[in-house]
Write an enzyme that holds these catalytic residues in place. Structure first.
Site, PDB file in Angstrom:
ATOM      1  N   LEU A 344     -29.710   7.299 121.407  1.00 44.18           N
ATOM      2  CA  LEU A 344     -29.568   8.053 120.155  1.00 44.18           C
ATOM      3  C   LEU A 344     -30.214   9.416 120.262  1.00 44.18           C
ATOM      4  O   LEU A 344     -29.808  10.368 119.612  1.00 44.18           O
ATOM      5  CB  LEU A 344     -30.249   7.295 119.008  1.00 44.18           C
ATOM      6  CG  LEU A 344     -29.559   6.049 118.499  1.00 44.18           C
ATOM      7  CD1 LEU A 344     -30.481   5.302 117.559  1.00 44.18           C
ATOM      8  CD2 LEU A 344     -28.275   6.417 117.784  1.00 44.18           C
ATOM      9  N   GLY A 345     -31.257   9.490 121.042  1.00 44.44           N
ATOM     10  CA  GLY A 345     -31.950  10.766 121.157  1.00 44.44           C
ATOM     11  C   GLY A 345     -33.206  10.603 121.974  1.00 44.44           C
ATOM     12  O   GLY A 345     -33.605   9.484 122.324  1.00 44.44           O
ATOM     13  N   GLY A 347     -37.228  11.670 122.111  1.00 47.04           N
ATOM     14  CA  GLY A 347     -38.328  12.208 121.326  1.00 47.04           C
ATOM     15  C   GLY A 347     -39.423  12.653 122.257  1.00 47.04           C
ATOM     16  O   GLY A 347     -39.258  12.636 123.482  1.00 47.04           O
ATOM     17  N   GLY A 348     -40.520  13.051 121.661  1.00 47.11           N
ATOM     18  CA  GLY A 348     -41.632  13.521 122.451  1.00 47.11           C
ATOM     19  C   GLY A 348     -42.190  12.463 123.392  1.00 47.11           C
ATOM     20  O   GLY A 348     -42.733  12.781 124.443  1.00 47.11           O
ATOM     21  N   PHE A 349     -42.075  11.214 123.015  1.00 45.46           N
ATOM     22  CA  PHE A 349     -42.743  10.187 123.803  1.00 45.46           C
ATOM     23  C   PHE A 349     -41.801   9.177 124.440  1.00 45.46           C
ATOM     24  O   PHE A 349     -42.231   8.214 125.019  1.00 45.46           O
ATOM     25  CB  PHE A 349     -43.787   9.467 122.951  1.00 45.46           C
ATOM     26  CG  PHE A 349     -44.923  10.362 122.589  1.00 45.46           C
ATOM     27  CD1 PHE A 349     -46.050  10.420 123.386  1.00 45.46           C
ATOM     28  CD2 PHE A 349     -44.845  11.169 121.471  1.00 45.46           C
ATOM     29  CE1 PHE A 349     -47.083  11.270 123.067  1.00 45.46           C
ATOM     30  CE2 PHE A 349     -45.879  12.019 121.152  1.00 45.46           C
ATOM     31  CZ  PHE A 349     -47.004  12.079 121.943  1.00 45.46           C
ATOM     32  N   VAL A 352     -34.803   6.929 122.464  1.00 43.07           N
ATOM     33  CA  VAL A 352     -34.470   6.034 121.352  1.00 43.07           C
ATOM     34  C   VAL A 352     -33.044   5.511 121.556  1.00 43.07           C
ATOM     35  O   VAL A 352     -32.129   6.290 121.786  1.00 43.07           O
ATOM     36  CB  VAL A 352     -34.571   6.776 120.000  1.00 43.07           C
ATOM     37  CG1 VAL A 352     -34.273   5.834 118.850  1.00 43.07           C
ATOM     38  CG2 VAL A 352     -35.947   7.396 119.828  1.00 43.07           C
ATOM     39  N   ASP A 463     -47.426  14.048 111.344  1.00 39.43           N
ATOM     40  CA  ASP A 463     -46.327  14.737 112.020  1.00 39.43           C
ATOM     41  C   ASP A 463     -45.117  14.878 111.095  1.00 39.43           C
ATOM     42  O   ASP A 463     -44.005  14.512 111.446  1.00 39.43           O
ATOM     43  CB  ASP A 463     -45.970  13.989 113.318  1.00 39.43           C
ATOM     44  CG  ASP A 463     -45.322  14.915 114.353  1.00 39.43           C
ATOM     45  OD1 ASP A 463     -45.227  16.134 114.087  1.00 39.43           O
ATOM     46  OD2 ASP A 463     -44.910  14.412 115.407  1.00 39.43           O
TER      47      ASP A 463
HETATM   48  N1  LIG Z   1     -34.347   4.777 113.173  1.00 36.44           N
HETATM   49  C1  LIG Z   1     -33.497   5.627 113.770  1.00 36.44           C
HETATM   50  N2  LIG Z   1     -32.186   5.567 113.492  1.00 36.44           N
HETATM   51  C2  LIG Z   1     -31.324   6.456 114.078  1.00 36.44           C
HETATM   52  N3  LIG Z   1     -31.687   7.411 114.942  1.00 36.44           N
HETATM   53  C3  LIG Z   1     -32.980   7.515 115.260  1.00 36.44           C
HETATM   54  C4  LIG Z   1     -33.950   6.635 114.705  1.00 36.44           C
HETATM   55  N4  LIG Z   1     -35.167   6.972 115.183  1.00 36.44           N
HETATM   56  C5  LIG Z   1     -34.946   8.031 116.006  1.00 36.44           C
HETATM   57  N5  LIG Z   1     -33.643   8.359 116.069  1.00 36.44           N
HETATM   58  C6  LIG Z   1     -33.023   9.438 116.858  1.00 36.44           C
HETATM   59  O1  LIG Z   1     -33.783   9.629 118.040  1.00 36.44           O
HETATM   60  C7  LIG Z   1     -34.258  10.958 118.115  1.00 36.44           C
HETATM   61  C8  LIG Z   1     -35.649  10.977 118.697  1.00 36.44           C
HETATM   62  O2  LIG Z   1     -36.522  10.299 117.809  1.00 36.44           O
HETATM   63  P1  LIG Z   1     -38.085  10.420 117.881  1.00 36.44           P
HETATM   64  O3  LIG Z   1     -38.555   9.901 119.171  1.00 36.44           O
HETATM   65  O4  LIG Z   1     -38.635   9.810 116.653  1.00 36.44           O
HETATM   66  O5  LIG Z   1     -38.244  11.979 117.846  1.00 36.44           O
HETATM   67  P2  LIG Z   1     -39.551  12.823 117.653  1.00 36.44           P
HETATM   68  O6  LIG Z   1     -40.404  12.621 118.857  1.00 36.44           O
HETATM   69  O7  LIG Z   1     -38.962  14.185 117.534  1.00 36.44           O
HETATM   70  O8  LIG Z   1     -40.186  12.344 116.410  1.00 36.44           O
HETATM   71  C9  LIG Z   1     -34.192  11.495 116.705  1.00 36.44           C
HETATM   72  O9  LIG Z   1     -33.964  12.859 116.685  1.00 36.44           O
HETATM   73  C10 LIG Z   1     -33.049  10.723 116.089  1.00 36.44           C
HETATM   74  O10 LIG Z   1     -31.827  11.401 116.302  1.00 36.44           O
END
Ligand SMILES: Nc1ncnc2c1ncn2[C@@H]1O[C@H](COP(=O)(O)OP(=O)(O)O)[C@@H](O)[C@H]1O
Ligand SMILES: *[C@@H]1O[C@H](CO)[C@@H](O)[C@H](O)[C@H]1NC(C)=O
Ligand SMILES: *[C@@H]1O[C@H](CO)[C@@H](O)[C@H](O)[C@H]1NC(C)=O
Ligand SMILES: *[C@@H]1O[C@H](CO)[C@@H](O)[C@H](O)[C@H]1NC(C)=O
Ligand SMILES: *[C@@H]1O[C@H](CO)[C@@H](O)[C@H](O)[C@H]1NC(C)=O
Ligand SMILES: *[C@@H]1O[C@H](CO)[C@@H](O)[C@H](O)[C@H]1NC(C)=O
Length: 659
Positions: A344-345, A347-349, A352, A463
């Site tokens: 899905l994406g 993140g910093g750590f 997902v 955050d």
């Molecule tokens: N519960 C969720 N449902 C759908 N997409 C999510 C969810 N949590 C995170 N994502 C996707 O994963 C990406 C990275 O999330 P995350 O690690 O929380 O980012 P960050 O480190 O920027 O907070 C988000 O930008 C979002 O698109």
């Protein structure tokens, strides 16, 4: 003469019997096939006689009532008669435990307007706790809902007119045993003594008999609560997570002891555990025994590989977190082996992934983080579990976690519309209109207020930013990652002040002292407000010149046209007063002086327009109005202070951990 006497005797007998019937209703059901219960919602009586209140359909409820009214009092002003009830029930959970079942006494044969999920099909948000409900319930709840002050995730409580129990106790025959959740039938006894005004509730796994000492005892006169005529029955509900709630048998008596339930007469529950094995196996078994040695060998090898593949870390201290702990295998199956397609994406750590839980088919988002340090893991997990108990409609629900060597997986509810930032910056393909944005802003504000003031302890988000706001299917904004930033401090070298949070959203005093407070959250929220209204990042570089959003909005205001700062993508469909309110509030919150910032409660009041207007602010008389900005200075101070003043890119990646 004899005949007349006989007749007279018969009449007397008849009168006596009918009197007894009228006063002392009693019934006993072993299974409900012939019970003619009054059902609603998804409740059904299965072909073998089980009362099944809920099944694996999400966000539903089921009610079942004894079809006839029960007279609980002599007159409307009278006192409630004694009664005694016992029933056998069982809960079956496909994946995770959630919610439970309740025995109810209600004024109608059904509970109109009741909500599913945490309300157990008893009440809704508006009537919860209202004395006009006239509802008595014994809840057997397997979810700790802090909203209702639940004591744990496996408890019994007496509820009067609302979901906050009058008294509650951990479910158990003897303390510590989880009796509701192992899927086995449990028997419950509820006794009310009309003269002593005492309610006792007992429970035990079936065949253990009634415990000598009740689990709960409450002295309370039910006379003002119960009407003369009431209906008795059961209620259960599902949320996103589902459960099958079964009642196997039920016995009731007014003014006396309910007849014992004969366990052998109860209908059989469907088998526990995974789906039934195919019959072919039993037929093929004798054939297989011949080659069993070879098979066992193959199996051993296969098993060894699987074990390594699905290995996870589980230590003793985690056992109490059972319900929040996911099996790695389940998450592996849910995400189709953490396939890139499910990503899905990032993140910093960590990454997902999207997943679908194998049994309940609930959609989840699994965040996979690498974790080198074992130090602080216990606190980390404790915090995750406690965060999992935070429930608010504007927080992304954290469902649980899993731990492997060097890795931690966090399981969240899936948010179909992803994070807010992708609808704001640059040239977004889809953008949000003003009313959607304003709703998201108000939602996030109330979520943050909940974290700051409405839970047992103060939770600092650390955050707050547009990319941490996720949008559900109905475009409701939900804050994600709450309270976790602090966890990322664990294991860091205590000599270096590693500040969790994201550059551009950090309050100046936060970068100086490294201490996060509710008012540093308010600062970040202020930056977030400006982001949403302006459709810009908090810090942008234009032709190698750094533009700090708050300063720029402030400049627009000084030029007495604050609306100039609004996102051009909003077009003409916006409410000028609301945009102006959000921009000004954004500035008010992101002032450099912490004491000058409002609290989240005030922020919510301003946004709701609760007849509270923003203090009259003027960009000109800055000192007089107390509005103070030092964005530029604080930024420079910060950059030089940490000795990393060369490029924003490296600075920001260090702070937000990789973006
Ligand atoms: N519960 C969720 N449902 C759908 N997409 C999510 C969810 N949590 C995170 N994502 C996707 O994963 C990406 C990275 O999330 P995350 O690690 O929380 O980012 P960050 O480190 O920027 O907070 C988000 O930008 C979002 O698109
Ligand atoms: C649950 O019960 C309802 C009503 O009986 C039915 O329509 C639905 O299909 C059932 N769902 C599942 C998953 O069994
Ligand atoms: C079943 O209950 C309904 C009311 O819920 C009643 O109208 C009906 O007559 C009852 N049927 C039998 C067979 O008792
Ligand atoms: C019901 O009321 C009658 C008088 O109206 C009284 O004699 C009787 O004792 C009452 N019964 C109970 C159980 O309170
Ligand atoms: C809550 O329930 C009551 C009746 O029980 C009903 O009148 C009301 O409309 C319901 N409210 C909501 C928001 O569903
Ligand atoms: C409740 O339990 C107590 C203690 O065992 C007992 O003395 C009392 O009679 C019980 N009351 C009812 C209503 O069963």
């Amino acid at each position: 003469m004899v005949v007349v006497l006989m007749c007279f005797k018969l009449v007397i007998l008849f009168v006596l019997v009918s009197l007894a019937v009228a006063e002392d209703l009693s019934f006993t059901y072993h299974g409900f096939r012939s019970a003619n219960l009054s059902l609603d919602g998804i409740a059904e009586v299965t072909s073998n006689g089980l009362l099944k209140l809920t099944n694996e359909t999400a966000f539903k409820m089921g009610h079942a009532f004894y079809p006839n009214p029960v007279t609980f009092k002599n007159s409307s002003g009278g006192t409630v008669f004694s009664f005694s009830v016992t029933f056998v029930f069982a809960m079956r959970y496909p994946d995770l435990r959630d919610h439970g079942i309740a025995f109810i006494i209600a004024p109608t044969r059904g509970l109109p307007g009741a909500s599913s999920s945490q309300y157990l099909g008893l009440f809704n948000r508006t009537n919860d706790g209202s004395p006009t409900n006239h509802v008595f319930a014994v809840e057997l709840d397997t979810f700790k809902n802090t909203e209702f002050k639940d004591i744990n995730d496996n408890h019994v409580g007496i509820d009067i007119n609302g979901m906050v129990s009058e008294v509650s106790a951990p479910a158990g025959y003897y303390v510590g045993e989880r009796v509701i959740t192992n899927g086995q039938p449990v028997q419950v006894w509820v006794d009310y003594d009309g003269s002593k005004k005492q309610i006792n509730v007992s429970m035990s796994p079936v065949s253990n008999g009634k415990p000598y000492i009740p689990l709960l005892s409450l002295t309370r006169d039910l006379s003002p609560i119960l009407n003369e005529i009431m209906y008795i029955g059961f209620s259960a509900s599902t949320s996103k997570l589902t459960a099958c709630a079964y009642v196997l048998g039920w016995s009731f008596k007014l003014n006396g002891q309910a007849e014992e339930i004969v366990l052998s007469k109860l209908p059989k529950l469907p088998p526990l555990g995974p789906k039934k094995r195919s019959k072919h196996l039993t037929i093929a078994l004798p054939v297989i025994t011949g080659s069993s040695v070879l098979l066992a060998l193959l199996y051993g090898v296969h098993f060894a590989i699987r074990r390594k593949k699905f290995a996870e870390l589980l230590e003793d201290w985690e056992l109490e977190y059972g319900p929040q702990r996911f099996k790695y295998k389940v998450l592996y199956i849910a995400t189709k082996g953490f396939r890139e397609k499910e990503l899905l994406g990032k993140g910093g750590f960590g990454k997902v992934y999207k997943g679908i839980l194998p049994n309940s088919k609930a959609e989840i988002a699994v965040k996979r983080e690498s974790h080198e340090s074992r130090q602080g893991m216990k606190e980390f997990v404790a915090e995750i579990v406690s965060n999992g108990r935070l429930r608010h409609r504007n927080l992304v629900p954290l469902l649980g976690y899993c731990r492997r060597e060097g890795e931690l997986l966090l399981v969240y509810e899936y948010m179909p519309n992803g994070s807010l930032d992708k609808y704001l910056y640059g040239q977004p393909t889809v953008t949000l209109n003003w009313s959607q944005r304003f709703r998201v802003i108000k939602g996030v504000a109330s979520g943050l207020l909940y974290l700051h003031e409405e839970w047992d302890q103060v939770v600092i988000h650390r955050d707050v930013k547009a990319s941490n706001v996720l949008l559900d299917g109905e475009w409701n904004g939900k804050l994600g990652d709450f309270g976790l930033a602090r966890l990322h401090d664990h294991g860091a070298d205590p000599q270096t002040t590693h500040i969790a949070g994201t550059f551009g959203y950090l309050a100046p005093e936060h970068t100086r002292s490294g201490r996060a407070t509710t008012s540093t959250d308010v600062f970040s929220f202020g930056v977030f407000l400006l982001e949403v209204a302006c459709g810009r990042k908090p810090i942008e570089t234009h032709d190698s010149e750094v533009v700090i959003l708050a300063d720029w909005v402030f400049c627009c205001w000084k030029r007495s046209n604050i609306l100039e700062a609004k996102d051009p993508n909003l077009g003409t469909e916006f409410v000028a007063e609301e945009v102006e309110l959000v921009l000004k509030l954004g500035l008010l919150c992101s002032q450099s002086e912490p004491a000058a910032r409002p609290s989240m409660r005030q922020v919510v009041q301003y946004l709701e327009g609760d007849h509270i207007l923003l203090p009259e602010l003027s960009p000109l008389g800055v000192s007089a109005s107390g509005l103070s900005f030092a964005h530029k200075e604080s930024f420079e101070e910060f950059a030089t202070g940490t000795g990393l003043s060369h490029s924003y890119a490296s600075e920001s990646s260090r702070l937000s951990g990789g973006r």
